[in-house]
Structure formats: structure tokens, C-alpha cells
Design a protein around this motif. Structure first.
Motif, PDB file in Angstrom:
ATOM      1  N   GLN A   1     -19.261  44.906 -28.968  1.00 26.38           N
ATOM      2  CA  GLN A   1     -20.272  45.456 -29.883  1.00 26.38           C
ATOM      3  C   GLN A   1     -20.626  46.902 -29.536  1.00 26.38           C
ATOM      4  OE1 GLN A   1     -20.858  43.586 -27.430  1.00 26.38           O
ATOM      5  NE2 GLN A   1     -22.816  44.017 -26.453  1.00 26.38           N
ATOM      6  N   LYS A   2     -20.260  47.346 -28.328  1.00 25.53           N
ATOM      7  CA  LYS A   2     -20.500  48.758 -27.996  1.00 25.53           C
ATOM      8  C   LYS A   2     -19.590  49.588 -28.870  1.00 25.53           C
ATOM      9  CE  LYS A   2     -21.879  52.464 -25.758  1.00 25.53           C
ATOM     10  NZ  LYS A   2     -21.733  53.341 -26.956  1.00 25.53           N
ATOM     11  N   GLY A   3     -20.171  50.680 -29.415  1.00 26.59           N
ATOM     12  CA  GLY A   3     -19.371  51.496 -30.307  1.00 26.59           C
ATOM     13  C   GLY A   3     -18.439  52.456 -29.597  1.00 26.59           C
ATOM     14  N   GLY A   4     -17.315  52.755 -30.223  1.00 25.70           N
ATOM     15  CA  GLY A   4     -16.425  53.802 -29.768  1.00 25.70           C
ATOM     16  C   GLY A   4     -15.714  53.538 -28.463  1.00 25.70           C
TER      17      GLY A   4
ATOM     18  N   GLN B   1     -15.738  49.950 -41.689  1.00 28.34           N
ATOM     19  CA  GLN B   1     -15.330  51.351 -41.559  1.00 28.34           C
ATOM     20  C   GLN B   1     -13.862  51.515 -41.941  1.00 28.34           C
ATOM     21  OE1 GLN B   1     -17.283  53.468 -38.007  1.00 28.34           O
ATOM     22  NE2 GLN B   1     -16.774  51.461 -37.230  1.00 28.34           N
TER      23      GLN B   1
ATOM     24  N   PRO C   1     -18.441  47.320 -34.553  1.00 27.31           N
ATOM     25  CA  PRO C   1     -19.297  47.420 -33.358  1.00 27.31           C
ATOM     26  C   PRO C   1     -20.613  46.673 -33.558  1.00 27.31           C
ATOM     27  CG  PRO C   1     -19.391  49.473 -34.565  1.00 27.31           C
ATOM     28  CD  PRO C   1     -18.406  48.595 -35.282  1.00 27.31           C
TER      29      PRO C   1
END
Ligand SMILES: Nc1ncnc2c1ncn2[C@@H]1O[C@H](COP(=O)(O)OP(=O)(O)OP(=O)(O)O)[C@@H](O)[C@H]1O
Ligand SMILES: Nc1ncnc2c1ncn2[C@@H]1O[C@H](COP(=O)(O)OP(=O)(O)OP(=O)(O)O)[C@@H](O)[C@H]1O
Ligand SMILES: [Mg+2]
Ligand SMILES: [Mg+2]
Lengths: 254, 254
Positions: B10-13, B42, B126
Motif C-alpha cells: 500500500q506504500k506508494g511508489g 492509474q 497503493p
């Protein structure tokens, strides 16, 4: 008069939390009173400045159990307070779905009483769901961090669509505060290309200040400090101080 | 027998999409048939390999309008097919909330017929919402990319909690396929610290292959190609080919 700014972009990892913490701290360093609201279930803004597993959080505001003054926490830094996030927020999106006025919960709480902040920043999760909609509905403007990468450009269209929808249906006064380039590396062609595209698209809205990629920025949360306190002489600290000045200049009465 | 692997964090990028595209392409290069399912609104996995604004998408599977064979698209690369995402997916989480069996929609569609893939990878958004829950319920295992950064460590607890909940209530056979370190820079102390912590925590599950930070990886989606086609001699291509070999070794019958 308090100004409320949402820091939002559904693309993950573009520097929302890093900007939320370091812009807040840099503005607080100029003795403006700042409140940072962490509405991301990951609670990175909270832990990044040393506030862990808080029982009371922004969740209590959204379900209208508590008032703003009940959830505000002091941080180790003067003029800089926090409304923390916590794990309950993961379920909030589903819980809010069937409530009337579900996008307006945060706005009602942040604007219910004048508790004397110059600026309120809201750190958003990487999505366009109800938590981000609450932030965009509560805010006067939205600050958009854009990572200097290809995928970061792709998502701007979706974000602008959402902002237009919020302006039409929920918050007609919402404006774009500014567009900020993050993790910029002048040696890379890709960074230059993104700068060009973003400037063509957003013109004046793009901050002259560009945040360079700087390892001191990514080290600072593990020391529970904003980069201006962790390493005041670093490029990262300089960049965020310059951003704070540019932000205040844009917001000072002419 | 098809193996289904969700790529989630779930952490982005942190490199979910980059791993989804490049691991899929590297395995396809060894003539195993691969299907990549893009369940992120996205749609970065889709655009990253040159499939834009597809009318038919994974959304049609989730609302049970179409079958799997109706939504699969050929890519420019042999042995590598895609179920694209599109903008309709943004509303899917709210639309699915009140449906019975809402977490099982994707599982039913991916397992309804044997359409002859060796591996199916699912690129997740995410968040830990209904789209990711659908992917974790459909999957045999979950591959967890971890960026070599402080905030990336923070979120692992929440992700493991969610995996345990899914194992208990929705998919008892779900296992951890592996933990992959991404955007690693051996010159940085922070990268070494994250490697140590992740190895202590996950032991054998951590891939020996580490994905280095490499600009050719971040340039390749703008050319609509996996990095092994964009620049086969780059460190990024080497890393993902090594990962594919390690993945296949772990999954080959002893
Ligand atoms: N200018 C920078 N230089 C180096 N590292 C940076 C910089 N800005 C952010 N980072 C690092 O990049 C990672 C992503 O940044 P951050 O977590 O702030 O993004 P985010 O948009 O809040 O992510 P999410 O979408 O998960 O909320 C973090 O580990 C952070 O420390
Ligand atoms: N090893 C690497 N070296 C350099 N850049 C990388 C590497 N891996 C990923 N990137 C870049 O970092 C950014 C984030 O990666 P990516 O989009 O794959 O993460 P993600 O987890 O899918 O993000 P999201 O949470 O938004 O879905 C992208 O711009 C990508 O090109
Ligand atoms: Mg964040
Ligand atoms: Mg992605």
C-alpha cells in the motif's frame, strides 16, 4: 484568517508526505502557526515527526466523535502542531460511504472554530477516494507534488479531473496553490523533460523552487525530524526553506 | 497449472508497476506464457507497455459484464498478454461495497476457465481497499516490493495484517511469494539499513536479487517497453532477468 492547503496526488511516492512535513516545518520556522493534518492511513506524516500509534486521530473528526481541539497534538517543534492519523482510518472510506454529506466531514470540523493557525496543510493518501475528497472539499487550495518521472506525468489528468469535479459539486472556491517538482536530478534528461512538460501545462503555477533528490531528506524521517532540523545545511533543507519563502510570498497580502 | 501472484504494497511508489511489467516480460522471454492484470485505476502497467485508454478492462470483469477471454489483450511482446485497466476503475471500490461476495469477483473470473497461462501477475494500487483485496483473494501468493527507504519499512506491518486477515477470512492458501528490494543504492547507508531490517524480518523470503536504482528503468515506460527491450545491457535489465530466474527456480518442481 486561516488558509487550508491540501497536498494531493494519487500517484504514489511522489513526495506528498515529505512536502507536508518539510513545508510545514519551514513555515513554522518563520513563526507562522502551522497545523498539519495527516489523513493518510499510512500515518507517515505522523511517524515522520515522531508521533506513533496515537489513540486519538483525524478518524475521530471524520466520524464526528471529537472536535478539532480534542485531536490536535503538540510536536517537538515550535509553531508546528499535528492532527495525527492512525490505523482506524483504513476502514474509514467504507464507513463513510453511506453517510449523508460524507465529503464534507473534514471541512465542517476544520472550519467550525477559529483556533488560530495561519496555515493548515493536509497530507493525503495516494488515491482519489473519500479521504482525499474530504481534504479537497475542506481546502482553499491544493498543492500538487510531481515526481520528475514519466508515470508522474500520466496521472495529472486524472487529478485535474477530480479537482474540477470537486469545484463543481463540493467546493467551488478550490484553486491550485501550486505545482512542485520533487526528486529532481539535473543530470537526468528525464527530469528536464518532466520540467518542460509541467511548465508548458501549468505555467505560472509551477514553483520556481525545485526540490532536488537529496539523501538527507529520505534519512530525516528515521530521526523523527524535518530535514531543516536534521541537517540544516543540506540541499534538501535549503530547497524546502526556499519553497516556504516562495509559498509565503504568493500568500502575502499585496 | 496456472500460478497467480499479486504484486502488492500500500506504500506508494515502491516499484509495484515496474516489477509487474519487467518481471512479466523477463519470464515471457523464457517462453513461459504470462498474463499481467492491471487492477490499478492509474493504469500505469497498461500505459507502461503501450496500451492506452482501453474501452474494455478489468472493470468489466469485476462487475461481471464480461469473461476473461473477452478482456485479454495481446501486447507487442511474445508470450506476454495484458488485462488493461481504465478510468472506470476509480469508481469500482464504491460500486462493489454493497455487493455480496465483493472480494471474490476477480478470483471467480481468473479461475473460471483454464486459458493456458503459466503465470498471472496482478499489479495493485497503493491502497488496501477492495481492489487490492480482490487481488489478494484471487492470488496463490503475494510478491512484496520494498523500496530501500524508511517509510517503506513502516508500512510492512499494516500489509502483513491485511494478508493475515485475507488468509483467515477469504483465501486460506495465500502465501508470501517473496520480498523484493527495489531502488537500492549500495552507496547509501539507508539502503543497507533497510536490507538488514527486511532480511531479519523475512529471512529466506527475501530475494537474493536486489533491484538497483537505474535510470534506464524509469525511462523505459516513456518508450512503452519493458527495460529488457528498451536497454537489454542496462543494470535494470540484468536485475529483472536475474529476478525472473530466481522466481522460476523457486517455482520449478523439485
Ligand atoms: N527530494 C527527495 N530526495 C530524496 N528522497 C526523497 C525526496 N522526497 C521524498 N523522498 C523519499 O521518497 C519516498 C517517497 O516520498 P513520500 O513518502 O514523501 O511520498 P508520498 O507521495 O507521500 O508517498 P505515498 O503516496 O505513499 O503517500 C520517501 O521514502 C521519501 O523519503
Ligand atoms: N529500480 C529503479 N530505478 C529507478 N527508478 C525506478 C526503479 N523502480 C521504479 N522506478 C521509478 O520509480 C517510480 C515509482 O515506481 P512505480 O511506479 O513502479 O511504483 P508503484 O509502487 O507502482 O507506484 P504506485 O504506488 O503509484 O502504484 C516510477 O517513476 C519508476 O519509473
Ligand atoms: Mg505519503
Ligand atoms: Mg503502480
Amino acid at each position: 484568517m486561516t488558509k487550508i492547503v491540501a497536498i494531493a496526488n494519487q500517484k504514489g511516492g511522489v513526495g506528498k508526505t515529505t512536502t507536508a512535513i518539510n513545508l510545514s516545518a519551514s513555515i513554522a520556522a518563520t513563526e507562522h502557526k502551522v497545523l498539519l493534518v495527516d489523513i493518510d492511513p499510512q500515518a507517515n506524516s505522523s511517524s515522520g515527526i515522531g508521533i506513533f500509534k496515537s489513540d486519538i486521530s483525524v478518524y475521530d473528526l471524520l466520524i464526528e466523535r471529537l472536535e478539532l481541539t480534542d485531536v490536535v497534538r503538540k510536536t517537538d517543534f515550535d509553531y508546528f502542531d499535528l492532527v495525527p492519523s492512525n490505523i482506524n482510518l483504513v476502514g474509514a472510506e467504507v464507513e463513510l460511504v453511506d453517510l449523508p454529506n460524507r465529503e464534507n466531514k473534514l471541512r465542517q470540523k476544520l472550519r467550525s472554530e477559529n483556533i488560530g493557525y495561519d496555515y493548515i496543510f493536509i497530507d493525503c493518501p495516494p488515491s482519489l477516494g473519500l479521504l482525499t475528497l474530504n481534504a479537497l472539499t475542506a481546502a482553499d487550495s491544493v498543492l500538487i507534488p510531481v515526481q520528475s518521472e514519466y508515470f508522474a506525468l500520466e496521472g495529472l489528468g486524472q487529478l485535474l479531473n477530480t479537482i474540477h469535479l470537486v469545484q463543481k459539486k463540493l467546493n467551488p472556491d478550490l484553486s491550485i496553490e501550486g505545482v512542485l517538482l520533487t526528486m529532481f536530478d539535473r543530470r537526468l534528461r528525464l527530469s528536464q523533460q518532466v520540467l518542460e512538460e509541467v511548465s508548458n501545462y501549468f505555467g505560472e503555477k509551477v514553483y520556481k523552487t525545485i526540490i532536488q533528490r537529496n539523501v538527507r531528506i529520505s534519512e530525516s524521517p528515521s530521526h523523527a525530524k524535518p530535514v531543516i532540523m536534521y541537517d540544516a545545511l543540506s540541499t534538501g533543507a535549503e530547497n524546502y526553506i526556499a519553497l516556504a519563502n516562495e509559498f509565503l510570498e504568493r500568500n502575502s497580502p499585496k
